[in-house]
Motif scaffolding. Sequence first.
Motif, short mmCIF file in Angstrom:
data_model
loop_
_atom_site.label_atom_id
_atom_site.label_comp_id
_atom_site.label_asym_id
_atom_site.label_seq_id
_atom_site.Cartn_x
_atom_site.Cartn_y
_atom_site.Cartn_z
N GLN A 1 0.53 -2.13 11.64
CA GLN A 1 1.46 -2.70 10.68
C GLN A 1 1.18 -2.04 9.33
N LEU A 2 2.19 -1.39 8.78
CA LEU A 2 2.09 -0.75 7.47
C LEU A 2 3.06 -1.44 6.53
N ASN A 3 2.54 -2.07 5.51
CA ASN A 3 3.36 -2.80 4.54
C ASN A 3 4.28 -3.81 5.21
N GLY A 4 3.75 -4.45 6.26
CA GLY A 4 4.52 -5.46 6.97
C GLY A 4 5.51 -4.91 7.98
N ILE A 5 5.52 -3.60 8.18
CA ILE A 5 6.45 -2.94 9.12
C ILE A 5 5.68 -2.59 10.39
N LEU B 1 5.11 6.64 2.22
CA LEU B 1 5.61 5.30 2.50
C LEU B 1 5.01 4.38 1.46
N GLU B 2 5.88 3.80 0.64
CA GLU B 2 5.44 2.86 -0.38
C GLU B 2 6.32 1.62 -0.26
N ASN B 3 5.67 0.47 -0.08
CA ASN B 3 6.38 -0.76 0.22
C ASN B 3 7.26 -0.52 1.44
N THR C 1 9.57 -0.95 14.93
CA THR C 1 10.67 -0.67 14.01
C THR C 1 10.66 0.78 13.55
N LEU C 2 9.47 1.31 13.29
CA LEU C 2 9.32 2.64 12.70
C LEU C 2 8.31 3.45 13.50
N MET D 1 0.83 -1.19 0.00
CA MET D 1 0.00 0.00 0.00
C MET D 1 0.87 1.24 0.00
N LYS D 2 0.27 2.32 -0.44
CA LYS D 2 0.97 3.60 -0.50
C LYS D 2 0.28 4.58 0.45
#
Length: 175
Positions: free
Chosen positions: A93-97, A155-157, A115-116, A1-2
């Motif tokens: 969780q955003l794009n698995g992060i 944030l993309e990927n 992580t972020l 997602m973007k």
Amino acid sequence: MKYLIFSDLHGAVDSIEFLIERFKNLKCDQMICLGDVLYHGPRNDLPMNYNPKRVIEIMNDYKDFILCIQGNCDAEVDQMVLNFSLHQFLNVQLNGIECHLEHGHHLESEQVSQTLTFYGHTHVSCIEEKNGKIFANPGSITIPKNNTKRSYMILENHHLSLYDNQDNLLQEKEI
């Protein structure tokens, strides 16, 4: 997602119009607002194009695409007029992060386990690494401070990019 990520809008209609244009043109899936949506606060001058009623209308039109954090200038009455929730913080969780979202006025970096971390509040944009964790502040799209520019993030990927309001790339990081 973007994801289109911004903070410290402070009721400026030109800022939200700019962001909505970017959201559509860049084909983003979701917006993340890190707080201080409508009110400019007692320490800031009244922003140019200050029109919180119009900001409410525009943002409510995009309510299904907004994750929003409550800032130190956001009040209970703001939640009454906005058709999306103002969260104190979110762990998502955003794009698995694994990500922590907050406004930043209570940020204690040594207690963050994700992580972020995305935060706003300071009106100073940056992407920094501390103790193996990444801290990202999109700055303020309306009232930048410390000689920074009006800015936002994408944030993309697993790629994080910081842009100014002229779409110049200021900083980027692979997560």
